[in-house]
Design a protein around this motif. Structure first.
Motif, mmCIF file in Angstrom:
data_model
loop_
_atom_site.group_PDB
_atom_site.id
_atom_site.type_symbol
_atom_site.label_atom_id
_atom_site.label_comp_id
_atom_site.label_asym_id
_atom_site.label_seq_id
_atom_site.Cartn_x
_atom_site.Cartn_y
_atom_site.Cartn_z
ATOM 1 N N PHE A 116 5.551 4.250 -0.484
ATOM 2 C CA PHE A 116 4.948 2.941 -0.244
ATOM 3 C C PHE A 116 5.476 2.400 1.083
ATOM 4 N N ILE A 117 4.636 1.673 1.812
ATOM 5 C CA ILE A 117 5.070 1.101 3.087
ATOM 6 C C ILE A 117 4.626 -0.358 3.170
ATOM 7 N N ILE A 162 9.467 2.406 0.749
ATOM 8 C CA ILE A 162 10.006 2.650 -0.587
ATOM 9 C C ILE A 162 9.424 3.955 -1.091
ATOM 10 N N THR A 163 10.291 4.879 -1.470
ATOM 11 C CA THR A 163 9.823 6.203 -1.869
ATOM 12 C C THR A 163 10.432 6.625 -3.203
ATOM 13 N N PHE A 164 9.625 7.374 -3.954
ATOM 14 C CA PHE A 164 10.083 8.022 -5.174
ATOM 15 C C PHE A 164 10.067 9.526 -4.925
ATOM 16 N N PRO A 203 0.807 -1.226 0.000
ATOM 17 C CA PRO A 203 0.000 0.000 0.000
ATOM 18 C C PRO A 203 0.837 1.272 0.000
ATOM 19 N N LEU A 204 0.232 2.325 -0.512
ATOM 20 C CA LEU A 204 0.792 3.653 -0.370
ATOM 21 C C LEU A 204 0.639 4.096 1.087
ATOM 22 N N LEU A 220 14.746 10.166 -7.638
ATOM 23 C CA LEU A 220 15.470 9.359 -6.656
ATOM 24 C C LEU A 220 14.562 8.292 -6.079
ATOM 25 N N LEU A 221 15.025 7.058 -6.134
ATOM 26 C CA LEU A 221 14.356 5.925 -5.483
ATOM 27 C C LEU A 221 15.108 5.610 -4.199
ATOM 28 N N GLU A 222 14.378 5.524 -3.082
ATOM 29 C CA GLU A 222 14.986 5.141 -1.810
ATOM 30 C C GLU A 222 14.291 3.890 -1.285
ATOM 31 N N VAL A 223 15.088 2.943 -0.835
ATOM 32 C CA VAL A 223 14.580 1.696 -0.259
ATOM 33 C C VAL A 223 15.124 1.586 1.160
ATOM 34 N N LYS A 224 14.223 1.579 2.158
ATOM 35 C CA LYS A 224 14.630 1.558 3.556
ATOM 36 C C LYS A 224 13.938 0.389 4.265
ATOM 37 N N PHE A 225 14.685 -0.279 5.126
ATOM 38 C CA PHE A 225 14.103 -1.384 5.895
ATOM 39 C C PHE A 225 14.977 -1.660 7.108
#
Length: 242
Positions: free
Chosen positions: A155-156, A164-166, A32-33, A196-201
């Motif tokens: 997105f989460i 995940i963010t754009f 989901p967003l 920019l694409l960021e992927v965080k976890f």
């Protein structure tokens, strides 16, 4: 005793509009967003970054120092409804963010380079990150340097605390005194079409998300919005601030 900090993985990738569209349509059917994105599906982030009298944060980023931290005040959709002071730390390639709420009056003081009262009953209740920032204002001359603004599509996914963010339309402005004004003089930080694409976890990225982020063309970057924002809006010599 040092506070126990929760560090997370954070990966950044420069992408173009075609890549963003492809990844967006993959992800929207999987996770989901963020509810805060509302009907539009995105929101605007505006942050004013602080640095000391030696521009230490800028130079540490340029030099690739392993362990570093920077401070910013962040708002959303150019509103003072929720103002937060944030410290973002980086260590061994992982990041940690601590934050504290600010009132509009407190924020205005900090933007003008004034500290908050330190020897009052109210000051005893300041969050630790705010206390630390105030000490740096007095000892290192921390002051507002630049505003970074951009539109974010977030997105989460709860398992693994994945985010995940754009980020697109990334701009910088030196008009820090106009932080709450909608119309400021801004400069693009990236070339036209770049995003920019960021992927965080936290500890793991679920395999089904990782597989759907794979395009065969993504290249990781050490992109810093603050660093590039200052580099392209302040006179430099070989990348070093004068």
């Amino acid at each position: 005793m040092e506070r126990q900090r929760q560090y997370r993985h954070e990966y950044k990738f420069l992408i173009d509009e075609r890549q963003r569209a492809e990844l967006y349509y993959r992800l929207k059917n999987l996770i989901p967003l963020d509810a805060n994105a509302g009907e539009r599906g995105s929101y605007w982030i505006r942050s004013v970054y602080f640095d000391d009298y030696e521009d230490s944060c800028f130079h540490q980023n340029e030099d690739g120092i392993n362990e570093r931290a920077k401070y910013r005040i962040r708002i959303y959709n150019v509103s003072d409804a929720g103002i937060r002071l944030e410290q973002k730390s980086k260590k061994n390639g992982m990041t940690c963010k601590e934050s504290a709420s600010l009132t509009r009056a407190q924020c205005d003081l900090l933007l003008r380079g004034n500290t908050l009262p330190m020897h009052t009953r109210e000051a005893q209740k300041y969050p630790e990150v705010l206390k630390q920032f105030l000490v740096l204002m007095m000892s290192r001359g921390m002051r507002a340097k630049t505003i970074i603004e951009y539109e974010r599509i977030p997105f989460i996914y709860r398992a693994g605390n994945v985010r995940i963010t754009f980020d697109r339309n990334i701009t910088a402005s030196m008009e820090t005194g106009r932080f709450f004004e909608k119309d400021t003089l801004r400069y693009p930080v990236l070339a036209k079409g770049q995003q920019l694409l960021e992927v965080k976890f936290d500890e793991y990225l679920p395999a089904f998300i990782r597989d759907n982020l794979e395009t065969g063309k993504l290249q990781q970057t050490s992109f810093s919005k603050y660093y590039l924002g200052r580099k392209y809006t302040v006179p430099c010599a070989g990348g070093r601030l004068k």
